[in-house]
Design a protein around this motif. Structure first.
Motif, PDB file in Angstrom:
ATOM      1  N   PHE A   1       0.832  -1.205   0.000  1.00  0.00           N
ATOM      2  CA  PHE A   1       0.000   0.000   0.000  1.00  0.00           C
ATOM      3  C   PHE A   1       0.867   1.257   0.000  1.00  0.00           C
ATOM      4  O   PHE A   1       1.967   1.270   0.553  1.00  0.00           O
ATOM      5  CB  PHE A   1      -0.914   0.012   1.230  1.00  0.00           C
TER       6      PHE A   1
ATOM      7  N   SER B   1     -10.021  -7.150  -1.398  1.00  0.00           N
ATOM      8  CA  SER B   1     -11.070  -6.297  -0.825  1.00  0.00           C
ATOM      9  C   SER B   1     -10.961  -6.216   0.691  1.00  0.00           C
ATOM     10  O   SER B   1     -11.192  -5.165   1.291  1.00  0.00           O
ATOM     11  CB  SER B   1     -12.453  -6.803  -1.227  1.00  0.00           C
TER      12      SER B   1
ATOM     13  N   GLU C   1      -8.032  -3.976   1.703  1.00  0.00           N
ATOM     14  CA  GLU C   1      -8.398  -2.567   1.590  1.00  0.00           C
ATOM     15  C   GLU C   1      -9.304  -2.122   2.735  1.00  0.00           C
ATOM     16  O   GLU C   1      -9.210  -0.987   3.213  1.00  0.00           O
ATOM     17  CB  GLU C   1      -9.056  -2.319   0.235  1.00  0.00           C
ATOM     18  N   GLU C   2     -10.160  -3.009   3.201  1.00  0.00           N
ATOM     19  CA  GLU C   2     -11.009  -2.685   4.346  1.00  0.00           C
ATOM     20  C   GLU C   2     -10.177  -2.530   5.622  1.00  0.00           C
ATOM     21  O   GLU C   2     -10.471  -1.671   6.457  1.00  0.00           O
ATOM     22  CB  GLU C   2     -12.074  -3.764   4.536  1.00  0.00           C
TER      23      GLU C   2
ATOM     24  N   ARG D   1      -8.017   2.131   2.536  1.00  0.00           N
ATOM     25  CA  ARG D   1      -7.634   2.730   1.247  1.00  0.00           C
ATOM     26  C   ARG D   1      -7.553   1.653   0.180  1.00  0.00           C
ATOM     27  O   ARG D   1      -7.352   0.470   0.493  1.00  0.00           O
ATOM     28  CB  ARG D   1      -6.269   3.437   1.343  1.00  0.00           C
ATOM     29  N   HIS D   2      -7.679   2.079  -1.080  1.00  0.00           N
ATOM     30  CA  HIS D   2      -7.486   1.174  -2.207  1.00  0.00           C
ATOM     31  C   HIS D   2      -5.993   0.958  -2.428  1.00  0.00           C
ATOM     32  O   HIS D   2      -5.207   1.905  -2.391  1.00  0.00           O
ATOM     33  CB  HIS D   2      -8.128   1.749  -3.478  1.00  0.00           C
ATOM     34  N   ARG D   3      -5.616  -0.300  -2.673  1.00  0.00           N
ATOM     35  CA  ARG D   3      -4.198  -0.580  -2.846  1.00  0.00           C
ATOM     36  C   ARG D   3      -3.652  -0.012  -4.149  1.00  0.00           C
ATOM     37  O   ARG D   3      -2.505   0.452  -4.206  1.00  0.00           O
ATOM     38  CB  ARG D   3      -3.944  -2.088  -2.800  1.00  0.00           C
TER      39      ARG D   3
ATOM     40  N   ASP E   1      -4.338   2.734  -6.048  1.00  0.00           N
ATOM     41  CA  ASP E   1      -4.039   4.156  -6.205  1.00  0.00           C
ATOM     42  C   ASP E   1      -3.957   4.928  -4.891  1.00  0.00           C
ATOM     43  O   ASP E   1      -3.672   6.127  -4.897  1.00  0.00           O
ATOM     44  CB  ASP E   1      -5.073   4.822  -7.119  1.00  0.00           C
TER      45      ASP E   1
ATOM     46  N   LEU F   1     -11.275   4.593   0.767  1.00  0.00           N
ATOM     47  CA  LEU F   1     -12.500   3.927   0.336  1.00  0.00           C
ATOM     48  C   LEU F   1     -13.610   4.955   0.244  1.00  0.00           C
ATOM     49  O   LEU F   1     -13.810   5.774   1.141  1.00  0.00           O
ATOM     50  CB  LEU F   1     -12.881   2.820   1.320  1.00  0.00           C
TER      51      LEU F   1
ATOM     52  N   SER G   1     -11.900   8.799  -4.950  1.00  0.00           N
ATOM     53  CA  SER G   1     -11.433   8.439  -6.292  1.00  0.00           C
ATOM     54  C   SER G   1      -9.969   8.790  -6.526  1.00  0.00           C
ATOM     55  O   SER G   1      -9.381   8.338  -7.501  1.00  0.00           O
ATOM     56  CB  SER G   1     -12.305   9.135  -7.354  1.00  0.00           C
TER      57      SER G   1
ATOM     58  N   GLU H   1      -5.933   9.665  -4.586  1.00  0.00           N
ATOM     59  CA  GLU H   1      -5.119   9.384  -3.411  1.00  0.00           C
ATOM     60  C   GLU H   1      -5.283  10.437  -2.316  1.00  0.00           C
ATOM     61  O   GLU H   1      -5.355  10.106  -1.128  1.00  0.00           O
ATOM     62  CB  GLU H   1      -3.642   9.289  -3.818  1.00  0.00           C
TER      63      GLU H   1
END
Length: 363
Positions: free
Chosen positions: A194, A237, A240-241, A245-247, A249, A253, A256, A258
């Motif tokens: 991440f 998923s 990320e929870e 954060r999304h791995r 970018d 969560l 859209s 960073e």
């Protein structure tokens, strides 16, 4: 921490204060391997972190743009310790300008902090033991903490050797760290894959939350072992929870991009929080501390197959902030299942020399 021979928040932020001026080992399940060799980060640091004068009002190596390699050394001073500290700081004051100038091309910075019990003013507290800590006493504490950063490990090691010879005492522990290869303009990733460096304070926030009126700050060091294999076994998923954060970018969560502000109140149509209640970034959120921020300058470390993780370095005006954040993380953070804090130290980063010996008026 690596013994001598003789993060608070993981994934929350590691780069320096917006560039404000001053006076990662084997992977599994698709996670990247980060070793300590070659990177565009080194070249960028070499260009951006031109050597600051050691004799400025503030020491370099705090809000200096982050260099590629770091080495932390902790020293136990000879008795009587106050006299050994004054002797050592005097020797450092004489030696450091030449060391830094000689290593200008490698953007060397050396940052000196004093541990608990040795300052007449700016007292340094001992950190408490937090739930889940597995601290090795031989890899904790120290009368004197010195952070060496540069674009290459040879420069770091050379500077460390020179100052160790001038220290009235011996090395208690040492720990190297490194930044992973990172494309220009992108945030480095940690050993979990991440992005790690998204949410540091801006320069004006550093003036409020990091530096004190003397030009000093407190440094907290934690060596955080990470169970990469167990974390990697989770579906993406779930990873990320756990982080929030999304791995791909680094976006929070529900966001859209960073650097979008995480929305802690957003819910799914089913009524669940988009950022789960026990997500890492929720427990570390600055609004829980009245907006107070730490400046994080973290590195990956690799002590071999059984010990990899985060060398967490954080700077703040009041170390009580770290205590509050770490207590929340230990109690609420789901990431705690995958990490162990094995090393710990705290020190006061002395103001810059500014024409007089380091620590003048404080020791």
């Amino acid at each position: 921490m690596v013994r001598s021979a003789g993060a608070a928040a993981l994934g929350a932020g590691v780069s320096g204060c917006g560039g404000a001026p001053e006076g990662r080992a084997a992977s599994t399940r698709g996670l990247p391997r980060y070793g300590p060799d070659g990177s565009a980060v080194a070249r960028r640091a070499q260009e951006a972190a031109r050597v600051r004068p050691f004799a400025g009002d503030r020491q370099a190596g705090v809000s200096t743009p982050q260099q590629r390699h770091v080495l932390l050394l902790a020293y136990d001073l000879d008795e009587p310790r106050p006299a050994a500290l004054r002797t050592t700081l005097g020797r450092f004051t004489s030696a450091l300008p030449g060391l830094v100038e000689e290593a200008r091309r490698a953007a060397l910075t050396v940052t000196v902090a004093v541990g608990p019990g040795l300052l007449r003013t700016a007292p340094v507290p001992h950190l408490p033991i937090f739930a889940g800590d597995r601290l090795d006493p031989a890899g904790c504490g120290g009368d004197l903490l010195v952070q060496f950063c540069a674009a290459d490990p040879a420069t770091v090691a050379g500077a460390a050797g020179e100052l160790t010879r001038r220290t009235a005492g011996g090395v208690r522990w040492r720990q190297p760290g490194f930044l992973p290869p990172t494309p220009p303009g992108q945030t480095p990733r940690n050993v979990l894959g991440f992005k790690d460096g998204t949410a540091n304070p801006a320069p004006e926030e550093c003036e409020r939350w990091v530096w004190d009126s003397r030009g000093g700050t407190y440094l907290v060091v934690r060596r955080v072992h990470v169970d990469v294999a167990d974390f990697a076994a989770l579906p993406l998923s779930r990873q990320e929870e756990v982080i929030g954060r999304h791995r791909a970018d680094g976006a929070p969560l529900g966001g859209s991009r960073e650097h979008d502000q995480p929305d802690m109140f957003a819910k799914t149509p089913q009524g669940r929080y988009v950022i789960p209640p026990h997500a890492h970034i929720r427990a570390a959120a600055p609004h829980l501390d009245g907006g107070a921020r730490m400046l994080r300058r973290g590195y990956s470390y690799d002590n071999g197959a059984d010990d990899r993780g985060l060398l967490f370095l954080a700077y703040m005006r009041d170390p009580a902030l770290f205590v509050r954040v770490q207590q929340r993380l230990a109690e609420r953070d789901e990431l705690s299942r995958f990490i162990e804090h094995r090393g710990s130290a705290v020190g006061y980063v002395l103001p810059g020399a500014a024409g007089r010996p380091l620590g003048a008026g404080l020791v």
